[in-house]
Design an enzyme around this catalytic site. Structure first.
Site, mmCIF file in Angstrom:
data_model
loop_
_atom_site.group_PDB
_atom_site.id
_atom_site.type_symbol
_atom_site.label_atom_id
_atom_site.label_comp_id
_atom_site.label_asym_id
_atom_site.label_seq_id
_atom_site.Cartn_x
_atom_site.Cartn_y
_atom_site.Cartn_z
ATOM 1 N N ILE A 146 0.824 -1.356 0.032
ATOM 2 C CA ILE A 146 -0.187 -0.078 -0.004
ATOM 3 C C ILE A 146 0.728 1.474 -0.144
ATOM 4 C CG2 ILE A 146 -0.295 0.275 2.573
ATOM 5 C CD1 ILE A 146 -3.137 0.895 2.091
ATOM 6 N N ASP A 201 4.897 -8.944 6.654
ATOM 7 C CA ASP A 201 5.856 -9.005 5.287
ATOM 8 C C ASP A 201 5.684 -10.224 4.670
ATOM 9 O OD1 ASP A 201 8.663 -9.414 4.415
ATOM 10 O OD2 ASP A 201 9.054 -7.709 5.503
ATOM 11 N N SER A 218 3.753 -9.052 -14.473
ATOM 12 C CA SER A 218 4.214 -8.012 -15.009
ATOM 13 C C SER A 218 4.721 -8.339 -16.729
ATOM 14 C CB SER A 218 5.649 -7.689 -14.386
ATOM 15 O OG SER A 218 6.636 -7.030 -15.248
ATOM 16 N N GLU A 259 7.572 -7.656 -17.950
ATOM 17 C CA GLU A 259 8.916 -8.103 -17.623
ATOM 18 C C GLU A 259 8.943 -9.607 -18.276
ATOM 19 O OE1 GLU A 259 12.062 -6.596 -17.333
ATOM 20 O OE2 GLU A 259 10.807 -5.061 -18.509
ATOM 21 N N TYR A 278 14.326 -10.126 -12.032
ATOM 22 C CA TYR A 278 12.627 -9.721 -11.573
ATOM 23 C C TYR A 278 12.033 -10.355 -12.506
ATOM 24 C CZ TYR A 278 8.773 -6.879 -11.842
ATOM 25 O OH TYR A 278 7.789 -6.135 -11.455
ATOM 26 N N HIS A 297 3.394 1.316 -15.796
ATOM 27 C CA HIS A 297 2.299 2.369 -15.556
ATOM 28 C C HIS A 297 3.098 3.155 -14.636
ATOM 29 C CE1 HIS A 297 1.373 -1.330 -13.312
ATOM 30 N NE2 HIS A 297 1.058 -0.474 -12.309
ATOM 31 N N GLY A 336 8.311 5.822 -8.297
ATOM 32 C CA GLY A 336 9.486 6.163 -7.749
ATOM 33 C C GLY A 336 10.708 6.883 -8.478
ATOM 34 N N LYS A 391 12.430 9.587 -13.391
ATOM 35 C CA LYS A 391 13.797 9.999 -13.579
ATOM 36 C C LYS A 391 13.949 11.209 -14.341
ATOM 37 C CE LYS A 391 18.512 8.539 -14.217
ATOM 38 N NZ LYS A 391 19.571 7.554 -14.309
ATOM 39 N N PRO A 447 22.450 -5.498 -17.642
ATOM 40 C CA PRO A 447 23.065 -6.939 -18.420
ATOM 41 C C PRO A 447 22.591 -7.475 -19.270
ATOM 42 C CG PRO A 447 23.031 -6.759 -15.620
ATOM 43 C CD PRO A 447 22.291 -5.572 -16.317
HETATM 44 P P1 NAP Z 1 6.422 0.022 -6.071
HETATM 45 O O1 NAP Z 1 6.206 1.522 -5.845
HETATM 46 O O2 NAP Z 1 8.160 -0.283 -5.858
HETATM 47 O O3 NAP Z 1 5.841 -0.669 -4.677
HETATM 48 C C1 NAP Z 1 6.160 -1.888 -3.980
HETATM 49 C C2 NAP Z 1 5.478 -1.689 -2.669
HETATM 50 O O4 NAP Z 1 5.902 -3.271 -1.909
HETATM 51 C C3 NAP Z 1 5.848 -0.766 -1.802
HETATM 52 O O5 NAP Z 1 4.749 -0.725 -0.883
HETATM 53 C C4 NAP Z 1 6.743 -1.918 -0.698
HETATM 54 O O6 NAP Z 1 7.022 -1.320 0.815
HETATM 55 C C5 NAP Z 1 6.127 -3.258 -0.737
HETATM 56 N N1 NAP Z 1 6.966 -4.259 -0.367
HETATM 57 C C6 NAP Z 1 8.275 -4.655 -0.926
HETATM 58 N N2 NAP Z 1 8.598 -5.715 -0.278
HETATM 59 C C7 NAP Z 1 7.674 -5.915 0.766
HETATM 60 C C8 NAP Z 1 7.842 -7.036 1.583
HETATM 61 N N3 NAP Z 1 8.814 -8.190 1.725
HETATM 62 N N4 NAP Z 1 6.763 -7.114 2.594
HETATM 63 C C9 NAP Z 1 5.701 -6.239 2.400
HETATM 64 N N5 NAP Z 1 5.834 -5.309 1.373
HETATM 65 C C10 NAP Z 1 6.801 -5.198 0.678
HETATM 66 O O7 NAP Z 1 5.809 -0.719 -6.979
HETATM 67 P P2 NAP Z 1 4.556 -0.492 -7.977
HETATM 68 O O8 NAP Z 1 4.776 0.182 -9.100
HETATM 69 O O9 NAP Z 1 3.458 0.200 -7.076
HETATM 70 O O10 NAP Z 1 4.150 -1.929 -8.505
HETATM 71 C C11 NAP Z 1 3.029 -2.706 -7.542
HETATM 72 C C12 NAP Z 1 3.189 -3.970 -8.050
HETATM 73 O O11 NAP Z 1 3.055 -4.307 -9.492
HETATM 74 C C13 NAP Z 1 4.486 -4.775 -8.036
HETATM 75 O O12 NAP Z 1 4.505 -6.113 -7.421
HETATM 76 C C14 NAP Z 1 5.216 -4.711 -9.372
HETATM 77 O O13 NAP Z 1 6.152 -5.533 -9.453
HETATM 78 C C15 NAP Z 1 4.145 -4.849 -10.237
HETATM 79 N N6 NAP Z 1 4.172 -4.217 -11.394
HETATM 80 C C16 NAP Z 1 4.496 -3.071 -11.528
HETATM 81 C C17 NAP Z 1 4.332 -2.216 -12.775
HETATM 82 C C18 NAP Z 1 4.663 -0.815 -12.990
HETATM 83 O O14 NAP Z 1 5.044 -0.569 -14.186
HETATM 84 N N7 NAP Z 1 4.485 -0.134 -11.915
HETATM 85 C C19 NAP Z 1 3.870 -3.244 -14.085
HETATM 86 C C20 NAP Z 1 3.889 -4.522 -13.808
HETATM 87 C C21 NAP Z 1 3.962 -4.935 -12.489
HETATM 88 P P3 NAP Z 1 8.089 -0.334 1.034
HETATM 89 O O15 NAP Z 1 7.344 1.037 0.899
HETATM 90 O O16 NAP Z 1 8.343 -0.708 2.617
HETATM 91 O O17 NAP Z 1 9.404 -0.417 0.294
HETATM 92 O O1 F7E Z 2 12.980 1.049 -17.440
HETATM 93 C C1 F7E Z 2 15.321 2.241 -19.936
HETATM 94 C C2 F7E Z 2 15.798 0.815 -19.092
HETATM 95 O O2 F7E Z 2 13.282 1.070 -14.937
HETATM 96 C C3 F7E Z 2 12.386 1.165 -18.644
HETATM 97 C C4 F7E Z 2 9.009 -1.790 -13.264
HETATM 98 O O3 F7E Z 2 7.580 -1.326 -12.723
HETATM 99 O O4 F7E Z 2 7.872 -1.942 -15.389
HETATM 100 C C5 F7E Z 2 8.931 -1.307 -14.811
HETATM 101 O O5 F7E Z 2 10.325 -2.193 -15.094
HETATM 102 C C6 F7E Z 2 13.478 1.226 -19.691
HETATM 103 C C7 F7E Z 2 14.575 0.056 -19.834
HETATM 104 O O6 F7E Z 2 11.163 0.120 -16.109
HETATM 105 C C8 F7E Z 2 17.301 4.594 -18.023
HETATM 106 O O7 F7E Z 2 16.726 0.174 -19.713
HETATM 107 C C9 F7E Z 2 17.080 4.073 -20.012
HETATM 108 O O8 F7E Z 2 14.553 -0.412 -20.971
HETATM 109 O O9 F7E Z 2 11.561 2.461 -16.074
HETATM 110 P P1 F7E Z 2 12.158 1.212 -15.781
HETATM 111 P P2 F7E Z 2 11.251 -1.385 -16.319
HETATM 112 O O10 F7E Z 2 12.565 -1.907 -16.116
HETATM 113 O O11 F7E Z 2 10.533 -1.521 -17.533
HETATM 114 C C10 F7E Z 2 7.849 -3.354 -15.545
HETATM 115 C C11 F7E Z 2 6.432 -3.727 -16.261
HETATM 116 C C12 F7E Z 2 7.639 -3.974 -14.270
HETATM 117 O O12 F7E Z 2 7.081 -4.802 -13.723
HETATM 118 C C13 F7E Z 2 8.749 -3.209 -13.140
HETATM 119 O O13 F7E Z 2 8.444 -3.443 -11.411
HETATM 120 O O14 F7E Z 2 14.155 2.434 -19.633
HETATM 121 N N1 F7E Z 2 16.349 3.275 -19.212
HETATM 122 N N2 F7E Z 2 17.887 4.846 -19.066
HETATM 123 C C14 F7E Z 2 16.649 3.801 -17.796
HETATM 124 N N3 F7E Z 2 15.738 2.998 -17.000
HETATM 125 C C15 F7E Z 2 16.045 3.564 -15.554
HETATM 126 N N4 F7E Z 2 15.405 3.154 -14.721
HETATM 127 N N5 F7E Z 2 17.068 4.621 -15.444
HETATM 128 C C16 F7E Z 2 17.645 5.106 -16.618
HETATM 129 O O15 F7E Z 2 18.569 5.966 -16.503
#
Ligand code: NAP
Ligand code: F7E
Length: 330
Positions: free
Chosen positions: A10, A57, A124, A126, A148, A178, A184, A191, A278
């Site tokens: 949350i 947790d 995801s 990914e 991941y 999204h 973050g 960023k 990598p």
């Molecule tokens: P996020 O902003 O990084 O939030 C992650 C949350 O998980 C935080 O509240 C974190 O708590 C909590 N958490 C991490 N480890 C935990 C643990 N061991 N026990 C309890 N809580 C824990 O991620 P998000 O962008 O909201 O994404 C939500 C979910 O959707 C994640 O599972 C992510 O992998 C998945 N997802 C995200 C995207 C995207 O583009 N955003 C796309 C596809 C899937 P703390 O605040 O304490 O760190």
């Molecule tokens: O990177 C490129 C990087 O870190 C997107 C997570 O929410 O979505 C997210 O994963 C792209 C990549 O997200 C920088 O190489 C270039 O190709 O914003 P990102 P992600 O890796 O796609 C998926 C669906 C999830 O599930 C994950 O939880 O952007 N890129 N330059 C960069 N990325 C970062 N972070 N920083 C750079 O400077």
């Protein structure tokens, strides 16, 4: 009967938007938080007093069982995860503990305490990694490219397995990237929008990025949490791709963000190999046809509006915060 939901994660981006949505719909919302040595409730500060917060947790089976037993939810949204892809190469085992075994612990807790709880699992795009077809659908084979992505494939299939083994109402949402002003700072959209705000306000003179050619299907988090809720309101549990169906490169993102403040990105952006991965996921684009047809879901916010919203929010935040208090993006 009143609806009660537990949200793990949350304090994260999606958890905060989902909590707002469920409160609007009249749910009693309980959020799971893990202990932190300093407050990390900034995304849900406005919800304090409206949601209940309980310590638990994903690493601790009993804590999950206890909170489910106490709250007796109708729905459980498992959003908690280690979600930053580069960190998964640094901590592959911990990533698996959270994103793979953590999901098993949630499933097992529901199975032990109350099989009727409906579960949403955060899968995801990914998982598609080195994509086997374009665009990606619910039937596209997985080929993850990071610890991941691998950990999320386990989380996905253990969810499918508990559904098929025990009849759990468990849905996996295969969500494409999204974003939002609550994203973050280490993720590329945030960023970039934070960097643009600092440059525009004279607090920075350049922005270092990695691969500008990578393409993602970027949508707005507020739209995507709606799809999560919709999945749990169906008669049958199923898995859905949630995406906009349109991809853009990181270069397009940078161009749009700098254009919002009237600057030419080529004067400010540097490529730093330290931000290359990598193994890269080059191009993701989702086909949301099933979500559209079965759930009636569609994205309201397009890419241009999303980036404008994020740049505007960062300009306002950076302008109103003393420089020493603005965190550095990774
Ligand atoms: P996020 O902003 O990084 O939030 C992650 C949350 O998980 C935080 O509240 C974190 O708590 C909590 N958490 C991490 N480890 C935990 C643990 N061991 N026990 C309890 N809580 C824990 O991620 P998000 O962008 O909201 O994404 C939500 C979910 O959707 C994640 O599972 C992510 O992998 C998945 N997802 C995200 C995207 C995207 O583009 N955003 C796309 C596809 C899937 P703390 O605040 O304490 O760190
Ligand atoms: O990177 C490129 C990087 O870190 C997107 C997570 O929410 O979505 C997210 O994963 C792209 C990549 O997200 C920088 O190489 C270039 O190709 O914003 P990102 P992600 O890796 O796609 C998926 C669906 C999830 O599930 C994950 O939880 O952007 N890129 N330059 C960069 N990325 C970062 N972070 N920083 C750079 O400077």
């Amino acid at each position: 009967m009143s609806k009660r939901a537990i949200i793990s994660g949350i304090t994260g981006q999606d958890g905060s938007y989902l909590a707002e949505l469920l409160l609007d719909k009249g749910y009693e919302v309980t959020g799971i938080i893990r202990r932190a040595s300093a407050p990390n409730l900034w995304r849900i500060e406005h919800l304090i007093g409206k949601v209940a917060l309980r310590p638990a947790d994903l690493l601790d089976q009993l804590s999950l069982m206890r909170v489910i037993d106490d709250v007796r939810p109708t729905e459980f949204y498992n959003l908690a995860a280690m979600s930053f892809v580069p960190a998964s190469w640094d901590q592959p085992m911990l990533t698996g503990e959270f994103n793979s075994q953590g999901v098993t612990r949630v499933l097992e807790a529901i199975r032990q305490v109350d099989l009727k709880v409906r579960l949403y699992q955060a899968s995801s795009s990914e998982m598609f990694g080195k994509v086997r077809e374009v665009p990606q659908t619910e039937l596209t084979p997985f080929y993850p490219r990071s610890p991941y992505g691998v950990s999320k494939v386990f989380g996905h299939y253990i969810t499918v397995n508990y559904r098929e083994s025990y009849g759990l109402f468990a849905c996996s949402g295969i969500l494409f990237n999204h974003e939002s002003p609550r994203r973050g700072l280490e993720f590329v959209t945030r960023k970039v929008t934070d960097g643009v705000a600092r440059i525009k306000l004279g607090l920075a003179d350049s922005l270092s990025l990695g691969n500008l050619d990578a393409c993602r299907d970027w949508g707005f988090a507020g739209d995507y949490v709606r799809a999560m809720w919709m999945m749990l309101q169906q008669d049958q549990p199923d898995d859905y791709v949630v995406a906009t169906g349109i991809a853009h490169s990181v270069r397009d993102l940078v161009d749009a963000a700098f254009a919002r403040v009237g600057l030419d990105w080529q004067k400010y952006v540097r490529v730093d190999p330290a931000f290359l991965r990598p193994a890269e996921v080059d191009h993701l684009i989702g086909d949301p046809a099933k979500a559209r047809t079965v759930l009636g879901w569609h994205a309201n916010v397009d890419f241009k509006r999303l980036i404008e919203m994020m740049v505007d929010a960062d300009l306002e935040r950076v302008a109103s915060a003393p420089p020493a208090r603005i965190g550095n993006p990774a």
